[in-house]
Structure formats: structure tokens, C-alpha cells
Design an enzyme around this catalytic site. Structure first.
Site, PDB file in Angstrom:
ATOM      1  N   ASN A  68       0.131   4.040  16.387  1.00 39.86           N
ATOM      2  CA  ASN A  68      -1.138   4.749  16.644  1.00 39.86           C
ATOM      3  C   ASN A  68      -2.333   3.911  16.185  1.00 39.86           C
TER       4      ASN A  68
ATOM      5  N   VAL B  74      -3.416   3.064  13.371  1.00 36.68           N
ATOM      6  CA  VAL B  74      -4.199   3.569  12.237  1.00 36.68           C
ATOM      7  C   VAL B  74      -4.423   2.477  11.190  1.00 36.68           C
ATOM      8  N   ARG B  75      -3.499   1.488  11.121  1.00 38.43           N
ATOM      9  CA  ARG B  75      -3.663   0.401  10.152  1.00 38.43           C
ATOM     10  C   ARG B  75      -4.967  -0.348  10.401  1.00 38.43           C
TER      11      ARG B  75
ATOM     12  N   ARG C 240       1.513   2.361   3.963  1.00 37.00           N
ATOM     13  CA  ARG C 240       2.398   1.656   3.049  1.00 37.00           C
ATOM     14  C   ARG C 240       1.750   1.113   1.769  1.00 37.00           C
TER      15      ARG C 240
ATOM     16  N   THR D  57      11.790   1.607   0.189  1.00 33.64           N
ATOM     17  CA  THR D  57      11.208   0.609  -0.696  1.00 33.64           C
ATOM     18  C   THR D  57      11.954   0.556  -2.021  1.00 33.64           C
TER      19      THR D  57
ATOM     20  N   SER E  10       3.996   5.645  -7.525  1.00 32.11           N
ATOM     21  CA  SER E  10       2.747   6.008  -6.835  1.00 32.11           C
ATOM     22  C   SER E  10       3.073   7.127  -5.846  1.00 32.11           C
TER      23      SER E  10
ATOM     24  N   TYR F 278       2.480   7.004  -2.790  1.00 31.78           N
ATOM     25  CA  TYR F 278       3.093   6.327  -1.641  1.00 31.78           C
ATOM     26  C   TYR F 278       4.596   6.164  -1.860  1.00 31.78           C
ATOM     27  N   HIS F 279       4.971   5.568  -3.020  1.00 28.26           N
ATOM     28  CA  HIS F 279       6.394   5.338  -3.261  1.00 28.26           C
ATOM     29  C   HIS F 279       7.153   6.670  -3.258  1.00 28.26           C
TER      30      HIS F 279
ATOM     31  N   LYS G 209       8.310   7.871   0.113  1.00 24.57           N
ATOM     32  CA  LYS G 209       9.541   7.229   0.589  1.00 24.57           C
ATOM     33  C   LYS G 209      10.775   7.926   0.010  1.00 24.57           C
TER      34      LYS G 209
ATOM     35  N   GLN H  86      13.305  -1.958   0.700  1.00 23.78           N
ATOM     36  CA  GLN H  86      12.798  -3.332   0.736  1.00 23.78           C
ATOM     37  C   GLN H  86      11.909  -3.636  -0.473  1.00 23.78           C
TER      38      GLN H  86
ATOM     39  N   LEU I 195       2.006 -11.702  -4.085  1.00 26.21           N
ATOM     40  CA  LEU I 195       2.132 -13.155  -3.885  1.00 26.21           C
ATOM     41  C   LEU I 195       1.095 -13.649  -2.869  1.00 26.21           C
TER      42      LEU I 195
ATOM     43  N   THR J 145      -4.925 -12.890 -10.435  1.00 29.30           N
ATOM     44  CA  THR J 145      -5.057 -11.633 -11.179  1.00 29.30           C
ATOM     45  C   THR J 145      -3.690 -11.060 -11.547  1.00 29.30           C
ATOM     46  N   VAL J 146      -3.294 -11.309 -12.800  1.00 33.30           N
ATOM     47  CA  VAL J 146      -2.076 -10.675 -13.320  1.00 33.30           C
ATOM     48  C   VAL J 146      -2.496  -9.343 -13.934  1.00 33.30           C
TER      49      VAL J 146
HETATM   50  P1  NAD Z   1       1.596  -1.956   8.082  1.00 35.68           P
HETATM   51  O1  NAD Z   1       0.620  -0.946   7.576  1.00 35.68           O
HETATM   52  O2  NAD Z   1       1.092  -3.310   8.395  1.00 35.68           O
HETATM   53  O3  NAD Z   1       2.337  -1.381   9.377  1.00 35.68           O
HETATM   54  C1  NAD Z   1       2.635  -0.026   9.566  1.00 35.68           C
HETATM   55  C2  NAD Z   1       2.271   0.337  11.004  1.00 35.68           C
HETATM   56  O4  NAD Z   1       2.577   1.725  11.215  1.00 35.68           O
HETATM   57  C3  NAD Z   1       0.788   0.151  11.296  1.00 35.68           C
HETATM   58  O5  NAD Z   1       0.616  -0.640  12.450  1.00 35.68           O
HETATM   59  C4  NAD Z   1       0.253   1.570  11.478  1.00 35.68           C
HETATM   60  O6  NAD Z   1      -0.789   1.635  12.427  1.00 35.68           O
HETATM   61  C5  NAD Z   1       1.504   2.324  11.928  1.00 35.68           C
HETATM   62  N1  NAD Z   1       1.491   3.754  11.588  1.00 35.68           N
HETATM   63  C6  NAD Z   1       1.251   4.333  10.384  1.00 35.68           C
HETATM   64  N2  NAD Z   1       1.313   5.676  10.484  1.00 35.68           N
HETATM   65  C7  NAD Z   1       1.613   5.954  11.783  1.00 35.68           C
HETATM   66  C8  NAD Z   1       1.802   7.152  12.507  1.00 35.68           C
HETATM   67  N3  NAD Z   1       1.670   8.357  11.942  1.00 35.68           N
HETATM   68  N4  NAD Z   1       2.112   7.067  13.820  1.00 35.68           N
HETATM   69  C9  NAD Z   1       2.224   5.862  14.434  1.00 35.68           C
HETATM   70  N5  NAD Z   1       2.049   4.684  13.801  1.00 35.68           N
HETATM   71  C10 NAD Z   1       1.733   4.743  12.497  1.00 35.68           C
HETATM   72  O7  NAD Z   1       2.790  -2.014   7.019  1.00 35.68           O
HETATM   73  P2  NAD Z   1       3.948  -3.102   6.845  1.00 35.68           P
HETATM   74  O8  NAD Z   1       3.601  -3.950   5.695  1.00 35.68           O
HETATM   75  O9  NAD Z   1       4.274  -3.698   8.156  1.00 35.68           O
HETATM   76  O10 NAD Z   1       5.130  -2.159   6.374  1.00 35.68           O
HETATM   77  C11 NAD Z   1       5.983  -1.565   7.330  1.00 35.68           C
HETATM   78  C12 NAD Z   1       6.970  -0.646   6.632  1.00 35.68           C
HETATM   79  O11 NAD Z   1       7.733  -1.392   5.674  1.00 35.68           O
HETATM   80  C13 NAD Z   1       6.317   0.487   5.875  1.00 35.68           C
HETATM   81  O12 NAD Z   1       7.073   1.658   6.051  1.00 35.68           O
HETATM   82  C14 NAD Z   1       6.360   0.034   4.434  1.00 35.68           C
HETATM   83  O13 NAD Z   1       6.405   1.125   3.564  1.00 35.68           O
HETATM   84  C15 NAD Z   1       7.649  -0.783   4.392  1.00 35.68           C
HETATM   85  N6  NAD Z   1       7.622  -1.830   3.366  1.00 35.68           N
HETATM   86  C16 NAD Z   1       6.659  -2.817   3.383  1.00 35.68           C
HETATM   87  C17 NAD Z   1       6.647  -3.804   2.417  1.00 35.68           C
HETATM   88  C18 NAD Z   1       5.606  -4.889   2.362  1.00 35.68           C
HETATM   89  O14 NAD Z   1       5.595  -5.671   1.378  1.00 35.68           O
HETATM   90  N7  NAD Z   1       4.735  -5.005   3.353  1.00 35.68           N
HETATM   91  C19 NAD Z   1       7.664  -3.801   1.433  1.00 35.68           C
HETATM   92  C20 NAD Z   1       8.614  -2.791   1.435  1.00 35.68           C
HETATM   93  C21 NAD Z   1       8.585  -1.806   2.414  1.00 35.68           C
HETATM   94  N1  USQ Z   2       0.056  -6.952  -9.085  1.00 33.41           N
HETATM   95  C1  USQ Z   2      -0.620  -7.825  -9.936  1.00 33.41           C
HETATM   96  N2  USQ Z   2      -1.716  -8.461  -9.451  1.00 33.41           N
HETATM   97  C2  USQ Z   2      -2.194  -8.265  -8.189  1.00 33.41           C
HETATM   98  C3  USQ Z   2      -1.502  -7.373  -7.328  1.00 33.41           C
HETATM   99  C4  USQ Z   2      -0.396  -6.729  -7.821  1.00 33.41           C
HETATM  100  O1  USQ Z   2      -0.223  -8.017 -11.092  1.00 33.41           O
HETATM  101  O2  USQ Z   2      -3.219  -8.866  -7.844  1.00 33.41           O
HETATM  102  C5  USQ Z   2       1.287  -6.309  -9.557  1.00 33.41           C
HETATM  103  C6  USQ Z   2       1.295  -4.785  -9.477  1.00 33.41           C
HETATM  104  O3  USQ Z   2       0.782  -4.216 -10.654  1.00 33.41           O
HETATM  105  C7  USQ Z   2       2.771  -4.489  -9.272  1.00 33.41           C
HETATM  106  C8  USQ Z   2       3.300  -5.706  -8.539  1.00 33.41           C
HETATM  107  O4  USQ Z   2       2.314  -6.730  -8.689  1.00 33.41           O
HETATM  108  O5  USQ Z   2       3.423  -4.422 -10.495  1.00 33.41           O
HETATM  109  C9  USQ Z   2       3.543  -5.478  -7.067  1.00 33.41           C
HETATM  110  O6  USQ Z   2       2.345  -5.003  -6.475  1.00 33.41           O
HETATM  111  P1  USQ Z   2       2.093  -5.155  -4.898  1.00 33.41           P
HETATM  112  O7  USQ Z   2       0.738  -4.613  -4.594  1.00 33.41           O
HETATM  113  O8  USQ Z   2       2.413  -6.524  -4.452  1.00 33.41           O
HETATM  114  O9  USQ Z   2       3.256  -4.237  -4.323  1.00 33.41           O
HETATM  115  P2  USQ Z   2       3.468  -2.669  -4.300  1.00 33.41           P
HETATM  116  O10 USQ Z   2       2.270  -1.904  -4.662  1.00 33.41           O
HETATM  117  O11 USQ Z   2       4.713  -2.366  -5.060  1.00 33.41           O
HETATM  118  O12 USQ Z   2       3.721  -2.397  -2.754  1.00 33.41           O
HETATM  119  C10 USQ Z   2       4.230  -3.388  -1.858  1.00 33.41           C
HETATM  120  C11 USQ Z   2       3.974  -2.874  -0.441  1.00 33.41           C
HETATM  121  C12 USQ Z   2       4.753  -1.565  -0.245  1.00 33.41           C
HETATM  122  C13 USQ Z   2       6.213  -1.790  -0.573  1.00 33.41           C
HETATM  123  C14 USQ Z   2       6.389  -2.369  -1.973  1.00 33.41           C
HETATM  124  C15 USQ Z   2       7.813  -2.821  -2.245  1.00 33.41           C
HETATM  125  O13 USQ Z   2       2.576  -2.660  -0.236  1.00 33.41           O
HETATM  126  O14 USQ Z   2       4.616  -1.150   1.102  1.00 33.41           O
HETATM  127  O15 USQ Z   2       6.890  -0.565  -0.491  1.00 33.41           O
HETATM  128  O16 USQ Z   2       5.600  -3.581  -2.077  1.00 33.41           O
HETATM  129  S1  USQ Z   2       8.327  -2.453  -3.891  1.00 33.41           S
HETATM  130  O17 USQ Z   2       7.330  -2.976  -4.827  1.00 33.41           O
HETATM  131  O18 USQ Z   2       9.611  -3.060  -4.082  1.00 33.41           O
HETATM  132  O19 USQ Z   2       8.385  -0.995  -3.997  1.00 33.41           O
END
Ligand code: NAD
Ligand code: USQ
Length: 389
Positions: free
Chosen positions: A32, A34-35, A100, A144, A179, A181-182, A185, A208, A239, A253-254
């Protein structure tokens, strides 16, 4: 195999869609968009320019001859989801389409409610559509690692066997996420497990870790196939953010002391994990969980590695942690299931970090420094309601 990728316009959804298409599967995507509107709301944007969905699929067709069908729509719209699943009738649904960002979900009450409604309701609509259209469809859902939190015992892959007062049972691993968000999930995982039990659905929940990197074999074929790269304080992951900070000469930024440890993986492993999971279906009625990451590192180790590899000077700054999380904890998460199915991990290396420095340098002119600092604090409950009192 026919595969429908939900969230196919996102950071991971788009590269996964073209990776699956390149591997010979018939692929459709849905989103959709929305991102892209969160970017407008936050005044942020992807470091790497990204094409519209129509231009992406047109470019993929031009370059490879392969077609990807697009279903624009919102997963919270139940009739839309039902008719899309009935129309495409996939063998597998890969579900990425959720809000996410942990910080986004912690901005205020409105964003927490939005995140949980969007994620939980969208996922429920997908479950109902599968149950109504064809219960044989394999749901591959992105969860996640953060669902588990940081318990003081080993983290298993979704399930744990517990002995209690002389009796034994296999139960879902206890969750303590960090959070709203978490938490969304966790709610999804419970709903999917229930659907597998009552309707006999087959599902794989991919817990993931934090993803880094931006290029895959398929995205590198043409700039129109690039995926997004977020570095801002709300959507940027650790990262990727630190690579940008190093290139700009800003301190890395740690948050807090940086002892918090997370599972990480490169985006090239994400797309492979998805291919492997789609090609190895869960059994009927099975709720299968894989922990999807390849190595674990503390935030401090990530910062030290980047600072050491950066050819110029890079400094590290410990700033007050805007989140509420343990910075000193035990962390040992099992992650063998995907490797057993054939994943060959791509571990963090100097070459990978150098290529990310290169991509950031090429796009440096697009960076908005004002977007980098974290602005969302977990302990604050600021909301429009509180402000209007
Ligand atoms: P992203 O926000 O880039 O992509 C998510 C996509 O879903 C977007 O394009 C958004 O427009 C779409 N979306 C959201 N709500 C919707 C809805 N109601 N209907 C239709 N589309 C919708 O996120 P990403 O980083 O690609 O992550 C994808 C998935 O992987 C997420 O579920 C996230 O929680 C999970 N995940 C991501 C990470 C990460 O580090 N990026 C790590 C672990 C898990
Ligand atoms: N962090 C720092 N400095 C920064 C950014 C983050 O120290 O500048 C720390 C945060 O405090 C946290 C860790 O790094 O402890 C990870 O933060 P992040 O923003 O990289 O990741 P997180 O918020 O956990 O979320 C991301 C994705 C999410 C996914 C998740 C996987 O946005 O969609 O679900 O990673 S996991 O962490 O395994 O749950």
C-alpha cells in the site's frame, strides 16, 4: 512455484521478490506504499534513490524478460486481501508488509496503536484469506529476534520443552520484547500458531535479526532495481546508520554502553533465507519457527569494527540510551535450522563494509544530517491527548 510477496515495495520485500523471480518462481507483489508516506511524515528519505513500483517491475521485465504482477492495496482491507489471494492463488505467501520500526511505534500513543492495528489486523486478514481460499498455501511470515528479548537462558528456535513439577510439554518460547513494534510480532506469532492448530494451516515464522547492507545480485543489475537504505534515527538500523556516520565524519552513536547484543545478517542472506524457506514447505498444521540471522555482535563491537575499517578517522560516542533495554546481558540464540536447509552465511567482512562505504559516498549529497540523531525516547508517553490537556 507461485509466490505472492506482501510488502514487495519495502527494503527487504523488493529484493526478495526479484531474487525469487530470478530463481525461476512466478512472483506477484502487493503493497500500500505506506512506507513512502512515513518518509514524508518524518521528513526523511532513502539514501539510495528508489524507483516507483511500476518502474521497478517494468525494469525487471526489460532486463530479464520476467513479469511480476502488482496488487496495490492495504492488508487491513479484508475484502482486498481475500480477492487478491483468490485471484493469484499462490502456493506460498511471503508476508513482509508491516510497520517495522521500533522507534516509530514508540513515538506516542497514536503510533503505537497504529503499529499494532496495522500489523495484527493485516496478518489476521492474511490468515483468514488463506483459510477461506486454500489451506494448503504456505505462509512465510517475517517475525523478529526481538520477540524473545534478552532472556538469561539460551534462545531456542520458537519452541522450548519445559519440565515442570514432574510433567513435560513443548511450548512456544516465552517472549519479553522491547517495543510496541516487537510486541506486535509476538501477537502475530500467537495468532499464526493458533490458525495452524485450528485450521491446519502450514506456516513458517522467520524470527529475523537486524539486517544490514543494500545490494543483492539482482538489485545490482540496474539502478532502477535498487532498494531503499534508511539511516535516520527512526527507521535506520544500527550498522547501516554507523556506516553513514563514519562517512560523514560524525561520531558513531552507541546507545548507552553498547553491550546490547543482537543477531545480524546481510541482506543477501535475507533473500536466500526466503528462497530456502519457500522451497522447503512447513507441514500441514505445522507452526515452524526459524531464527534468521548469521552472527551476533554487541553494538559496541559493531561500532569498533566499522571505526577500524574506515580509511579516515572515525570516532565512537556513547550517548544516553533513548530506549529501555539491557546493556549487559547473556545472549546465546540457536540458529541452525536455515543452515541445515542449505544457507551459506555471508559474514560481516572488510570487503562488505568497504562496499557500503562506497555506496554511501556515492550518495552522500542526499544525506540530511538533521535526520540522524535519535529523537524517540521510550520513557516518554507524549501524545496529542496529553498535549491538549
Ligand atoms: P519496510 O518498511 O521497508 O517494508 C515493509 C513494506 O510493507 C513497506 O513497503 C510498506 O509500505 C508495506 N506495508 C506496511 N503495512 C502495510 C499494509 N497494511 N498493507 C500493505 N502494505 C503494507 O520494512 P523492511 O525492512 O523491508 O521489513 C520487512 C519485514 O521484515 C517487516 O515485517 C519487518 O518487521 C521484518 N524485519 C525487518 C528487519 C530489518 O532489519 N529491516 C529485521 C527483522 C525483521
Ligand atoms: N542502536 C545504537 N545506536 C544506533 C541505533 C541503534 O546503539 O544509532 C542500538 C539499539 O539501542 C538496539 C540495537 O542497536 O539495541 C538495534 O537497533 P536497530 O534500530 O538497529 O534495530 P531494532 O530497533 O531492533 O529493529 C530492527 C528493525 C526491525 C527488526 C529488528 C530485528 O528495524 O524491523 O525487527 O531490527 S531484532 O533487533 O532482532 O528484533
Amino acid at each position: 512455484m507461485r509466490i505472492l510477496v506482501l510488502g514487495g515495495d519495502g527494503y527487504l520485500g523488493w529484493p526478495t521478490a526479484i531474487h525469487l523471480s530470478a530463481a525461476g518462481h512466478d512472483v506477484a507483489v502487493s503493497d500500500n506504499y505506506v512506507r513512502r508516506s512515513y518518509d514524508e511524515e518524518l521528513g526523511a528519505s532513502s539514501l539510495v534513490p528508489i524507483a516507483s513500483m511500476d518502474d521497478r517491475v517494468a525494469a525487471w521485465h526489460e532486463i530479464t524478460g520476467k513479469k511480476i504482477k502488482v496488487y496495490p492495496g492495504d492488508l487491513c482491507d479484508a475484502p482486498f486481501v481475500h480477492s487478491m489471494v483468490a485471484d493469484y492463488h499462490p502456493d506460498t505467501i511471503v508476508h513482509f508488509a508491516e510497520q517495522r520500526s521500533a522507534p516509530y511505534s514508540m513515538i506516542d500513543q497514536k503510533h503505537a496503536v497504529y503499529t499494532q492495528t496495522n500489523n495484527v489486523v493485516g496478518n489476521l486478514n492474511v490468515l483468514y484469506a488463506i483459510a477461506d481460499v486454500d489451506r494448503d498455501i504456505h505462509l512465510v511470515k517475517l517475525g523478529t529476534m526481538g520477540e524473545y528479548g534478552t532472556p538469561n537462558i539460551d534462545i531456542e528456535e520458537g519452541w522450548i520443552t519445559i519440565n515442570h513439577k514432574g510433567r513435560t510439554d513443548r511450548v512456544l518460547y516465552p517472549k519479553r520484547p522491547g517495543s510496541f513494534y516487537h510486541l506486535s510480532k509476538v501477537h502475530d506469532s500467537h495468532n499464526i500458531e493458533f490458525a495452524c492448530r485450528i485450521w491446519g494451516l502450514r506456516a513458517t515464522d522467520l524470527n529475523q535479526g537486524v539486517v544490514y547492507g543494500v545490494e543483492t545480485e539482482a538489485t545490482k543489475l540496474d539502478p532502477r532495481l535498487a532498494t531503499r537504505f534508511d539511516y535516520d534515527g527512526v527507521f535506520g538500523t544500527v550498522l547501516n546508520r554507523m556506516i553513514v556516520q563514519a562517512v560523514l565524519g560524525l561520531p558513531l552513536t552507541v546507545y548507552g554502553t553498547g553491550g546490547q547484543t543482537r543477531g545480524l545478517l546481510n541482506i543477501v542472506d535475507t533473500v536466500e533465507c526466503l528462497r530456502i524457506t519457500c522451497e522447503n514447505r512447513a507441514d500441514k498444521g505445522e507452526f515452524r519457527v526459524f531464527n534468521q540471522f548469521t552472527e551476533s555482535m554487541s553494538v559496541r563491537q559493531i561500532a569498533d569494527t566499522i571505526a577500524k575499517d574506515y580509511p579516515g578517522e572515525a570516532t565512537i560516542e556513547e550517548i544516553e540510551n533513548p530506549r529501555v533495554e539491557l546493556e549487559d546481558h547473556y545472549y546465546n540464540a540457536i540458529h541452525t535450522a536455515l543452515v541445515d536447509l542449505g544457507l551459506v552465511p555471508t559474514l560481516l567482512s572488510e570487503t562488505l563494509i568497504d562496499s557500503l562505504f562506497g555506496i554511501v559516498e556515492q550518495n552522500q549529497h542526499r544525506i540530511d544530517q538533521a535526520a540522524i540523531q535519535p529523537t524517540v525516547r521510550w520513557r516518554e508517553t507524549s501524545s496529542e491527548l496529553a498535549l491538549s490537556k
